[in-house]
Design an enzyme around this catalytic site. Structure first.
Site, PDB file in Angstrom:
ATOM      1  N   LEU A   1       0.844  -1.184   0.000  1.00 53.10           N
ATOM      2  CA  LEU A   1       0.000   0.000   0.000  1.00 53.10           C
ATOM      3  C   LEU A   1       0.883   1.239   0.000  1.00 53.10           C
ATOM      4  CD1 LEU A   1      -2.457  -1.319   2.671  1.00 53.10           C
ATOM      5  CD2 LEU A   1      -3.019  -1.033   0.283  1.00 53.10           C
TER       6      LEU A   1
ATOM      7  N   VAL B   1       2.301   2.451   3.310  1.00 57.66           N
ATOM      8  CA  VAL B   1       3.206   1.570   4.049  1.00 57.66           C
ATOM      9  C   VAL B   1       4.401   1.179   3.177  1.00 57.66           C
ATOM     10  CG1 VAL B   1       3.415  -0.604   5.332  1.00 57.66           C
ATOM     11  CG2 VAL B   1       1.274   0.684   5.414  1.00 57.66           C
ATOM     12  N   CYS B   2       4.151   0.345   2.178  1.00 54.10           N
ATOM     13  CA  CYS B   2       5.242  -0.295   1.453  1.00 54.10           C
ATOM     14  C   CYS B   2       5.771   0.495   0.265  1.00 54.10           C
ATOM     15  CB  CYS B   2       4.810  -1.692   1.011  1.00 54.10           C
ATOM     16  SG  CYS B   2       4.589  -2.794   2.426  1.00 54.10           S
ATOM     17  N   VAL B   3       5.187   1.654  -0.027  1.00 56.40           N
ATOM     18  CA  VAL B   3       5.761   2.565  -1.021  1.00 56.40           C
ATOM     19  C   VAL B   3       6.423   3.742  -0.318  1.00 56.40           C
ATOM     20  CG1 VAL B   3       5.303   4.076  -2.987  1.00 56.40           C
ATOM     21  CG2 VAL B   3       4.086   1.907  -2.784  1.00 56.40           C
TER      22      VAL B   3
END
Length: 204
Positions: free
Chosen positions: A114, A117-119
Site C-alpha cells: 500500500l 506503508v510499502c511505497v
C-alpha cells in the site's frame, strides 16, 4: 529541486507488493484502475528494455502472490523477484537494496501496495540515499483516500515526485513513432479507452 527527465537509459522501475491479497486492502480508489496502470507500467518497461525489480512481502500469508499477469509480462523479473519476509521498507532488505544498486540507475519509478506503508518508506529511504524518485500514484493505493493523500504529501515533502501512469510513459518515450514508441503509445491508448469505458458505465 530541479527535475531531470527520466529515460529508459537512466531509470529503473520498482513494483512493490502488487499482491492479490494486499489489493483487497486498498480502498483509496479503483482496484481495477490501479491494476491496469501497474500492468501498463510493466508492459512499457518491457518494451523499452528498462530494468525492473519486483518484490513481494509474505507471499504465503494473507498478502498472497503477485498479480499473475506480471509473470507473463516480465518473466525474468518475476523469477528474480525479491521475496521479503515482512520488511516494511524494502530498501532495508539487503537483497532488494542490492538489486536496486545493481541497476546502476539513479532515477527510480516506484509504485506499489500500500502507498502508505510499502511505497512510502522505500521512497523516503531512496531519496535520503540520493536517488531521484517518482511515485506513480495511480498504480498504487492505500487503505483510505486520506492515507494515500498523507503518504504522497510526505513523499513530496522529502523531495520526491508524484506522477500518474500516462505522465511517466510520455516522459520515458522520446518519440511515439520510433523504437518502442508505438508500443508504449498503444499501452497509453488502452488506458484512455478503459477510462472512457468506466466513465460511460458510471454515467449509465
Amino acid at each position: 529541486m530541479a527535475h531531470k527527465r527520466y529515460s529508459p537509459e537512466n531509470a529503473a522501475l520498482l513494483l512493490i507488493d502488487h499482491q492479490i491479497g494486499t489489493a483487497g486492502w486498498m480502498h483509496s480508489g479503483s482496484v481495477k484502475e490501479m491494476k491496469r496502470n501497474t500492468l501498463a507500467l510493466a508492459k512499457a518497461a518491457a518494451a523499452l528494455g528498462m530494468p525492473v525489480i519486483l518484490t513481494s512481502s509474505l507471499e504465503n500469508e494473507a498478502q498472497g502472490p503477485l498479480f499473475p499477469e506480471l509473470e507473463t509480462i516480465l518473466p525474468e523479473a518475476y523469477a528474480n523477484r525479491i521475496r521479503r519476509l515482512g520488511t516494511v521498507d524494502s530498501m532495508a532488505d539487503p537483497n532488494f537494496h542490492n538489486a536496486v544498486k545493481a541497476t546502476g540507475r539513479k532515477n527510480l519509478i516506484m509504485a506499489g501496495l500500500l502507498t502508505e506503508v510499502c511505497v512510502l518508506y522505500p521512497a523516503l529511504s531512496a531519496v535520503e540515499e540520493g536517488y531521484d524518485v517518482q511515485v506513480i500514484a495511480d498504480a498504487s493505493g492505500s487503505g483510505t483516500k486520506a492515507g494515500d493523500d498523507f503518504a504522497l504529501a510526505r513523499v513530496r515533502q522529502a523531495g520526491g515526485y508524484v506522477a500518474g501512469t500516462i505522465q511517466i510513459l510520455a516522459e520515458l518515450v522520446e518519440d511515439w513513432t520510433t523504437g518502442a514508441g508505438p508500443i508504449v503509445q498503444a499501452v497509453s491508448a488502452d488506458l484512455y479507452a478503459a477510462a472512457a469505458a468506466a466513465d460511460t458505465e458510471n454515467q449509465g
